[in-house]
Structures are given as structure tokens and as C-alpha cells.
Design a protein around this motif. Structure first.
Motif, PDB file in Angstrom:
ATOM      1  N   GLN A  54       0.820  -1.210   0.000  1.00  0.00           N
ATOM      2  CA  GLN A  54       0.000   0.000   0.000  1.00  0.00           C
ATOM      3  C   GLN A  54       0.854   1.261   0.000  1.00  0.00           C
ATOM      4  OE1 GLN A  54      -3.389  -0.540   2.943  1.00  0.00           O
ATOM      5  NE2 GLN A  54      -2.171  -2.372   3.410  1.00  0.00           N
ATOM      6  N   ASP A  55       2.026   1.156   0.659  1.00  0.00           N
ATOM      7  CA  ASP A  55       2.921   2.312   0.738  1.00  0.00           C
ATOM      8  C   ASP A  55       4.349   1.787   0.900  1.00  0.00           C
ATOM      9  OD1 ASP A  55       4.432   4.531   1.334  1.00  0.00           O
ATOM     10  OD2 ASP A  55       2.996   5.389   2.746  1.00  0.00           O
ATOM     11  N   PRO A  56       5.167   1.831  -0.144  1.00  0.00           N
ATOM     12  CA  PRO A  56       6.523   1.271  -0.090  1.00  0.00           C
ATOM     13  C   PRO A  56       7.454   1.962   0.903  1.00  0.00           C
ATOM     14  CG  PRO A  56       5.816   1.637  -2.359  1.00  0.00           C
ATOM     15  CD  PRO A  56       4.824   2.338  -1.484  1.00  0.00           C
ATOM     16  N   SER A  57       7.054   3.088   1.456  1.00  0.00           N
ATOM     17  CA  SER A  57       7.958   3.844   2.324  1.00  0.00           C
ATOM     18  C   SER A  57       8.012   3.330   3.761  1.00  0.00           C
ATOM     19  CB  SER A  57       7.556   5.323   2.329  1.00  0.00           C
ATOM     20  OG  SER A  57       6.305   5.517   2.975  1.00  0.00           O
ATOM     21  N   TYR A  58       7.190   2.345   4.115  1.00  0.00           N
ATOM     22  CA  TYR A  58       7.266   1.806   5.476  1.00  0.00           C
ATOM     23  C   TYR A  58       8.654   1.213   5.718  1.00  0.00           C
ATOM     24  CZ  TYR A  58       2.233   2.282   6.273  1.00  0.00           C
ATOM     25  OH  TYR A  58       0.963   2.787   6.457  1.00  0.00           O
ATOM     26  N   ARG A  59       9.355   1.720   6.710  1.00  0.00           N
ATOM     27  CA  ARG A  59      10.742   1.323   6.936  1.00  0.00           C
ATOM     28  C   ARG A  59      10.883   0.034   7.731  1.00  0.00           C
ATOM     29  NH1 ARG A  59      14.704   1.233  10.327  1.00  0.00           N
ATOM     30  NH2 ARG A  59      13.309   1.745  12.040  1.00  0.00           N
TER      31      ARG A  59
END
Length: 245
Positions: A54-59
Motif C-alpha cells: 500500500q505504501d513502499p515507504s514503510y521502513r
């Protein structure tokens, strides 16, 4: 009496659910938030696969909770076996705590929690049994497992620091240290009386101990629920071990 909002873990929560938990906590800041964090590699991979779709920026796993505002000074995350220094910095800055569950982690093969790193970064840590995954309710037995986890990582868990985890450390992790955790005047008198001679092996080990800390260490090793001679709640004895027949 207090209440906790307990989303099972990020793997079973939608983004809407995590948003709702954060909103409920903002409305009722006296509520605790309790959930799992970074317990084992397969879980972490699955969680990140779902959220990054959903959001590739989750670290990281912890960063998911952080994104939704769930890192608060009333938040307690069980396990946190596989976290990094960035996660530790964020947990410490938010005042969030970790429940160290060595018995569960060993039983499930989840990994070895880095207690020294957590303390080095100022993360509040308490001892947890996680009986759903662990094998004993006894804090003494769980301390036994904690000692081994720290030792395998090349560290040491002295008896005084171990008993801190099981008492005042746990109270501080839950922001309850103004009520419980030690014998400071005015706190609630919830405590157990421990018997250093509850079993032959324990009695022998404490008999040859040369200091009080050695006696405490003996309780950490062969000690378990058999060592509990009595239990008090608010100063009233609610349990007393019956003499052996």
C-alpha cells in the motif's frame, strides 16, 4: 483500575483499525496501548509485504505503528526481538516500553532480544511471560530464561538487574511505578514472600552463597513458583503455601 487497547498485531490489523486505535487513545490518553512488535522474521516479512504493497515507504515493523501514532508513553510492545537502532531511538523518544518475553521467544524460536541495546538507547523494558507462547507464569523461571538469552548474546544479567526487570522495571514500563514496583512509603503493598529454602537444590545453593546478591541469583536459577511462600495484595495476605504433608 486501568484499561488497555490491544490490537492483536499489525499483521491482523487494517490501516483503518490502527487509525481508530490512535484516535481512541487521543480521546482517552489514560488508556494503554499493548500489542506485538517484530517478534520473528517470518511475521515481520509478512507484515512489511502487506503494508508496503500500500505504501513502499514503510521502513520497519515498529515504523508502521509509529506512522499511525501508536508510539506513546502509554504504549507497550511485546518482544521487539528484531528491531534496529532507529527503532530503539524512536521507542525511547516516545517513552514507549518493551515487554521482554525470553521464555516465549526461546520456546517459539523467535530469536534473542537485545536487552543491552534497549537499555543503551534508553528504552524502558519490563519482564513478560507471554504465556500464550511461553511455558511458565513464574517470573523467577522467566528470569532464568532471560539470563540465558543475555548470556548467549555475550552479555550478563546480574541478579539485581534481573529482579529490577520483574518489579520496578515492569512497573515503569507500564507507567505504574508511582503505585507499585517497590516498597516506597505510600505505594500499594502488592508483593510475594520468597523462600530461599523452598526446595533442596535452592536451599543448598543459597546456603553456600557469600552475599545477598548471590542468594538472589540462586532464586533466578533453580527458583520457580515453589519458592513463593505467601502473596499479599494491598497489604492483605491472599495466599500462603501449605506445609508439605
Amino acid at each position: 483500575m486501568g484499561y488497555s487497547i490491544s490490537p492483536r498485531l499489525a499483521l491482523t490489523c487494517t490501516e483503518d483499525m490502527l487509525t481508530m486505535v490512535a484516535r481512541l487513545h487521543r480521546q482517552q490518553p489514560d488508556l494503554w496501548i499493548q500489542t506485538h512488535g517484530a517478534e520473528n522474521p517470518k511475521e515481520i516479512k509478512r507484515v512489511l509485504d502487506i503494508y508496503r504493497a500500500q505504501d513502499p515507504s514503510y521502513r520497519s515493523y515498529i515504523a508502521i505503528y509509529d506512522r499511525f501514532g501508536l508510539l506513546t508513553d502509554k504504549s507497550l510492545f511485546a518482544h521487539c526481538v528484531h528491531i534496529d537502532d532507529t527503532d530503539r531511538v524512536r521507542l525511547a523518544a516516545a517513552g514507549s516500553a518493551v515487554a521482554f518475553c525470553p521464555d516465549s521467544n526461546m520456546f517459539l524460536g523467535s530469536g534473542l532480544f537485545d536487552l543491552d541495546a534497549a537499555w543503551r538507547y534508553g528504552v524502558s523494558v519490563g519482564l513478560g511471560s507471554d504465556i500464550a507462547g511461553g511455558t511458565s507464569y513464574s517470573p523467577l523461571y522467566v528470569l532464568n530464561q532471560a539470563y540465558k538469552v543475555v548470556a548467549v548474546r555475550g552479555g550478563r544479567l546480574p541478579a539485581l538487574r534481573g529482579f529490577y526487570l520483574a518489579t520496578l522495571g515492569g512497573a515503569r514500563a507500564l507507567s505504574l511505578d508511582h503505585h507499585i514496583g517497590n516498597f516506597t512509603v505510600g505505594k500499594e503493598a502488592d508483593f510475594t514472600v520468597l523462600d530461599f529454602a523452598a526446595a533442596p537444590t535452592l536451599a543448598r545453593r543459597t546456603e553456600i552463597a557469600e552475599s545477598f546478591t548471590e542468594r538472589l541469583f540462586a532464586l533466578m536459577m533453580p527458583g520457580d513458583e515453589q519458592a513463593v511462600a505467601a502473596t499479599y495484595i494491598l497489604g492483605r495476605r491472599v495466599h500462603e503455601r501449605r506445609p508439605s504433608a
